[in-house]
Write an enzyme that holds these catalytic residues in place. Structure first.
Site, short mmCIF file in Angstrom:
data_model
loop_
_atom_site.label_atom_id
_atom_site.label_comp_id
_atom_site.label_asym_id
_atom_site.label_seq_id
_atom_site.Cartn_x
_atom_site.Cartn_y
_atom_site.Cartn_z
N CYS A 39 0.73 -1.12 0.11
CA CYS A 39 -0.16 0.07 0.07
C CYS A 39 0.82 1.10 0.07
CB CYS A 39 -0.86 -0.06 1.13
SG CYS A 39 -1.99 1.59 1.39
N ASP A 41 0.30 3.69 1.91
CA ASP A 41 0.36 4.25 3.03
C ASP A 41 1.96 4.30 3.56
OD1 ASP A 41 0.26 4.11 6.10
OD2 ASP A 41 -1.85 3.81 5.88
N ARG A 43 2.94 4.44 6.59
CA ARG A 43 3.45 3.72 7.80
C ARG A 43 3.66 2.28 7.33
NH1 ARG A 43 -2.56 4.15 10.36
NH2 ARG A 43 -3.02 3.59 8.06
N HIS A 98 -2.39 -4.30 5.11
CA HIS A 98 -1.95 -4.12 6.22
C HIS A 98 -3.21 -3.55 7.43
CE1 HIS A 98 -2.37 0.47 5.83
NE2 HIS A 98 -2.29 0.15 4.59
N CYS A 101 -6.01 0.03 7.11
CA CYS A 101 -5.80 0.51 5.67
C CYS A 101 -6.89 1.49 5.40
CB CYS A 101 -5.78 -0.56 4.53
SG CYS A 101 -5.73 -0.09 3.18
#
Length: 197
Positions: A39, A41, A43, A98, A101
């Site tokens: 992703c 993302d 993080r 994850h 999400c």
């Protein structure tokens, strides 16, 4: 940007000199062993999660770690997959979803995405995953269904299908838990195993 400038200066002063031999080798040789599709993302940091060195992972990041099923034509995700498999000869492909999400949360809870039409169009690639999730609002289940659906989409890509037929590549589905650092492996036979927690 000041933090970036300081980070670059630290890299050039401290990190690069200590790893100069590695970077010299990488400048002339690119042979990652794994295609990691994760992703976008911030993080989720593939190299940090896997403890990988520079040059070991070929990384594709998309919102929701989505992989469109193969269609002919120009497509950045498809081109990157083809390059990793056909040109670089990666031996493993990981699709990593994850916890927490944002893409899957928006779908699970039916968020209004009318203000982000490109995002809404992109997330339609997960419609089948939403349909397979028994309980509305169950983000963790949707994340898992989505990873498995993206593995199926990967297999529609000619380069991946060839490599699978030749047993030259292995597909893995993972779910990374941000809060614990655990990685759940969704194995091809449908069983799950925790890699770390």
């Amino acid at each position: 940007m000041r933090d970036f400038a300081q980070g670059i200066a630290r890299f050039q002063q401290d990190v690069f000199p200590a790893r100069e031999e590695l970077f010299t080798r990488l400048a002339a040789h690119h042979a990652p062993h794994t295609l990691f599709i994760g992703c976008s993302d911030a993080r989720v940091v593939p190299e940090l999660i896997t403890g990988s060195e520079p040059g070991e992972l070929f990384v594709i990041r998309t919102a929701g770690n989505l992989v469109p099923a193969y269609t002919p034509g120009a497509d950045g995700v498809t081109a990157s997959i083809e390059y990793a498999v056909a040109a670089l000869g990666v031996r493993d492909i990981v699709v990593c979803g994850h916890s927490a999400c944002g893409a899957m949360t928006a779908l699970a809870h039916g968020h209004d995405l009318s203000g982000a039409p490109a995002v809404a169009d992109w997330l339609r690639l997960a419609d089948a995953s939403v349909a397979r999730t028994a309980t509305a609002g169950d983000v963790p289940a949707l994340v898992r269904h989505n990873v498995l659906a993206q593995l199926a989409n990967l297999a529609t890509h000619p380069s991946v299908a060839r490599a699978l037929a030749e047993q030259a590549v292995t597909l893995r589905g993972w779910v990374f838990d941000i809060a614990t650092g655990g990685v759940e492996d969704l194995t091809p036979d449908g069983r799950t195993a925790v890699l770390a927690a």
